[in-house]
Design a protein around this motif. Structure first.
Motif, PDB file in Angstrom:
ATOM      1  N   GLU A 220       0.983  -1.257  -0.023  1.00  0.00           N
ATOM      2  CA  GLU A 220      -0.074  -0.193  -0.014  1.00  0.00           C
ATOM      3  C   GLU A 220       0.868   1.223  -0.107  1.00  0.00           C
ATOM      4  N   MET A 221       0.799   2.205  -1.047  1.00  0.00           N
ATOM      5  CA  MET A 221       1.416   3.498  -0.972  1.00  0.00           C
ATOM      6  C   MET A 221       0.287   4.470  -1.418  1.00  0.00           C
ATOM      7  N   SER A 222       0.527   5.449  -0.570  1.00  0.00           N
ATOM      8  CA  SER A 222      -0.249   6.738  -0.756  1.00  0.00           C
ATOM      9  C   SER A 222       0.296   7.609  -1.833  1.00  0.00           C
ATOM     10  N   PRO A 223      -0.567   8.329  -2.421  1.00  0.00           N
ATOM     11  CA  PRO A 223      -0.274   9.379  -3.486  1.00  0.00           C
ATOM     12  C   PRO A 223       0.574  10.452  -2.586  1.00  0.00           C
ATOM     13  N   ILE A 224       1.814  10.988  -3.390  1.00  0.00           N
ATOM     14  CA  ILE A 224       2.465  12.275  -2.708  1.00  0.00           C
ATOM     15  C   ILE A 224       1.634  13.155  -2.721  1.00  0.00           C
ATOM     16  N   LEU A 225       1.195  13.562  -1.564  1.00  0.00           N
ATOM     17  CA  LEU A 225       0.252  14.598  -1.147  1.00  0.00           C
ATOM     18  C   LEU A 225       0.754  16.144  -0.677  1.00  0.00           C
ATOM     19  N   PRO A 226       0.367  17.012  -1.215  1.00  0.00           N
ATOM     20  CA  PRO A 226       1.129  18.358  -0.896  1.00  0.00           C
ATOM     21  C   PRO A 226       0.389  18.821   0.535  1.00  0.00           C
ATOM     22  N   HIS A 227       1.304  19.651   1.209  1.00  0.00           N
ATOM     23  CA  HIS A 227       0.725  20.324   2.574  1.00  0.00           C
ATOM     24  C   HIS A 227       0.510  21.793   2.205  1.00  0.00           C
ATOM     25  N   PRO A 228      -0.095  22.441   2.913  1.00  0.00           N
ATOM     26  CA  PRO A 228      -0.463  23.967   2.697  1.00  0.00           C
ATOM     27  C   PRO A 228       1.177  24.591   2.663  1.00  0.00           C
ATOM     28  N   ASP A 229       2.027  24.413   3.432  1.00  0.00           N
ATOM     29  CA  ASP A 229       3.333  25.114   3.385  1.00  0.00           C
ATOM     30  C   ASP A 229       4.189  24.998   2.121  1.00  0.00           C
ATOM     31  N   GLY A 230       3.679  23.994   1.095  1.00  0.00           N
ATOM     32  CA  GLY A 230       4.293  23.941  -0.135  1.00  0.00           C
ATOM     33  C   GLY A 230       5.142  22.630   0.055  1.00  0.00           C
ATOM     34  N   THR A 231       5.310  21.902   1.246  1.00  0.00           N
ATOM     35  CA  THR A 231       5.965  20.669   1.121  1.00  0.00           C
ATOM     36  C   THR A 231       5.086  19.254   0.948  1.00  0.00           C
ATOM     37  N   TYR A 232       5.606  18.168   0.907  1.00  0.00           N
ATOM     38  CA  TYR A 232       4.934  16.860   0.570  1.00  0.00           C
ATOM     39  C   TYR A 232       4.980  15.894   1.719  1.00  0.00           C
ATOM     40  N   GLN A 233       3.802  14.886   1.476  1.00  0.00           N
ATOM     41  CA  GLN A 233       4.116  13.615   2.522  1.00  0.00           C
ATOM     42  C   GLN A 233       3.760  12.444   1.483  1.00  0.00           C
ATOM     43  N   ILE A 234       4.203  11.321   2.178  1.00  0.00           N
ATOM     44  CA  ILE A 234       3.825  10.079   1.464  1.00  0.00           C
ATOM     45  C   ILE A 234       3.879   9.103   2.580  1.00  0.00           C
ATOM     46  N   ARG A 235       2.939   8.061   2.455  1.00  0.00           N
ATOM     47  CA  ARG A 235       2.876   6.989   3.322  1.00  0.00           C
ATOM     48  C   ARG A 235       2.963   5.594   2.691  1.00  0.00           C
ATOM     49  N   VAL A 236       3.692   4.877   3.091  1.00  0.00           N
ATOM     50  CA  VAL A 236       4.182   3.158   2.574  1.00  0.00           C
ATOM     51  C   VAL A 236       4.078   2.306   3.731  1.00  0.00           C
ATOM     52  N   SER A 237       3.351   1.211   3.402  1.00  0.00           N
ATOM     53  CA  SER A 237       3.128   0.342   4.291  1.00  0.00           C
ATOM     54  C   SER A 237       3.301  -1.135   3.620  1.00  0.00           C
ATOM     55  N   VAL A 238       3.725  -2.200   4.595  1.00  0.00           N
ATOM     56  CA  VAL A 238       3.908  -3.407   4.339  1.00  0.00           C
ATOM     57  C   VAL A 238       3.589  -4.404   5.337  1.00  0.00           C
ATOM     58  N   GLU A 239       3.398  -5.667   4.990  1.00  0.00           N
ATOM     59  CA  GLU A 239       2.860  -6.447   5.966  1.00  0.00           C
ATOM     60  C   GLU A 239       3.995  -7.602   6.008  1.00  0.00           C
ATOM     61  N   VAL A 240       4.490  -8.093   7.451  1.00  0.00           N
ATOM     62  CA  VAL A 240       5.586  -8.644   7.569  1.00  0.00           C
ATOM     63  C   VAL A 240       5.043  -9.757   8.603  1.00  0.00           C
ATOM     64  N   PRO A 241       5.828 -10.975   8.483  1.00  0.00           N
ATOM     65  CA  PRO A 241       5.204 -12.173   9.438  1.00  0.00           C
ATOM     66  C   PRO A 241       5.886 -11.496  11.082  1.00  0.00           C
ATOM     67  N   THR A 242       4.879 -11.734  11.662  1.00  0.00           N
ATOM     68  CA  THR A 242       5.088 -11.211  13.200  1.00  0.00           C
ATOM     69  C   THR A 242       6.140 -12.034  13.934  1.00  0.00           C
ATOM     70  N   LYS A 243       6.314 -13.072  13.834  1.00  0.00           N
ATOM     71  CA  LYS A 243       7.323 -14.160  14.574  1.00  0.00           C
ATOM     72  C   LYS A 243       8.712 -14.075  13.947  1.00  0.00           C
ATOM     73  N   GLU A 244       8.628 -13.481  12.725  1.00  0.00           N
ATOM     74  CA  GLU A 244       9.919 -13.555  12.000  1.00  0.00           C
ATOM     75  C   GLU A 244      11.241 -12.862  12.787  1.00  0.00           C
ATOM     76  N   ALA A 245      12.414 -13.456  12.818  1.00  0.00           N
ATOM     77  CA  ALA A 245      13.351 -12.658  13.615  1.00  0.00           C
ATOM     78  C   ALA A 245      14.231 -11.930  12.703  1.00  0.00           C
ATOM     79  N   ASP A 246      13.567 -11.116  12.069  1.00  0.00           N
ATOM     80  CA  ASP A 246      14.231 -10.108  11.170  1.00  0.00           C
ATOM     81  C   ASP A 246      14.305  -8.683  11.691  1.00  0.00           C
ATOM     82  N   THR A 247      15.159  -7.683  11.016  1.00  0.00           N
ATOM     83  CA  THR A 247      14.743  -6.184  11.356  1.00  0.00           C
ATOM     84  C   THR A 247      14.487  -5.687  10.218  1.00  0.00           C
TER      85      THR A 247
END
Length: 253
Positions: A220-247
């Motif tokens: 899941e990745m949101s569009p790059i969205l504008p802020h009123p001050d002229g900057t931007y934001q984006i949100r990116v998500s991923v699902e991972v195994p809960t018990k997996e011993a990785d970082t």
């Protein structure tokens, strides 16, 4: 440029929006009948004569585009409903000093006509556009040559002027702030979220990594969205195994 065939839609019948890079700097619509500055640097550097002149040009474009959308409807044998004709043109200054330009049309969200800027002829991208492109490319009209002059001798000098006006804003560099959090979806799955915000300019790459080296495709990745001050934001998500011993880490470039 956007033209809507039916006045009963929620959109203005005709509108224009101008950009330098991703920055909107002026707009016009058939409700206000005024071409107006959007940025302070345009308002500061161009006086009333400029806005009056450009407003008159925009007003003159309204009947042309209303005619064009009706023509496009006739090409598709359409007599009613809400239909949208859009055109977009622009020029660019490249890092190596060369220049380029483009001009294209869309109808109801689909490509319709584009200008070949090597041969300066119009190319139809669907059968219904062929009649129009044949006329524009004819020896009597030579519409492409007119736009060659416009893109090379009018657009480029204007772009240079606008860049100079807004250089401080256009070349502003603001690094992103980053927030990371996770939410357990089930005993086996955790959803990780990465929010990059407050950055400028707009282009950015955000990706999740496993153990610092394996790229994890985001689900899941949101569009790059504008802020009123002229900057931007984006949100990116991923699902991972809960018990997996990785970082897991979020990388923003």
């Amino acid at each position: 440029y956007t033209t809507v065939s039916d006045k009963r839609s929620d959109l203005p019948e005709f509108s224009i929006v101008g950009y330098v890079d991703e920055h909107e700097f002026m707009n016009y619509n058939s409700d206000s009948h005024l071409l107006r500055p959007v940025t302070q640097w345009m308002e500061k550097n161009e006086g009333p004569e400029y806005w009056d002149r450009e407003t008159q040009i925009a007003k003159g474009s309204e009947p042309v585009y209303r005619h064009n959308v009706r023509t496009a409807m006739s090409r598709f044998n359409q007599t009613g409903g809400i239909h949208i004709l859009q055109s977009m043109y622009g020029c660019e200054l490249r890092d190596d000093g060369t220049t380029g330009g483009y001009y294209q049309f869309g109808y109801d969200g689909r490509d319709f006509i584009s200008l070949d800027t090597q041969r300066w002829i119009y190319i139809p991208t669907m059968n219904e556009a062929e009649i129009t492109t044949q006329r524009w490319n004819s020896p009597e009209v030579r519409e492409g040559e007119r736009w060659k002059n416009s893109l090379e001798n009018i657009c480029i000098p204007a772009l240079k002027r606008y860049i100079e006006y807004g250089r401080e804003d256009l070349e502003r560099r603001v690094p992103p702030e980053v927030k990371v959090w996770g939410h357990r979806q089930s005993d086996d799955v955790t959803r990780l979220q990465c929010l990059a915000y407050g950055f400028h300019p707009r282009p950015v790459e955000v990706k999740w990594m496993r153990n610092g080296k394996d790229h994890l495709p985001s689900d899941e990745m949101s569009p790059i969205l504008p802020h009123p001050d002229g900057t931007y934001q984006i949100r990116v998500s991923v699902e991972v195994p809960t018990k997996e011993a990785d970082t897991y880490s979020c990388h923003v470039d």
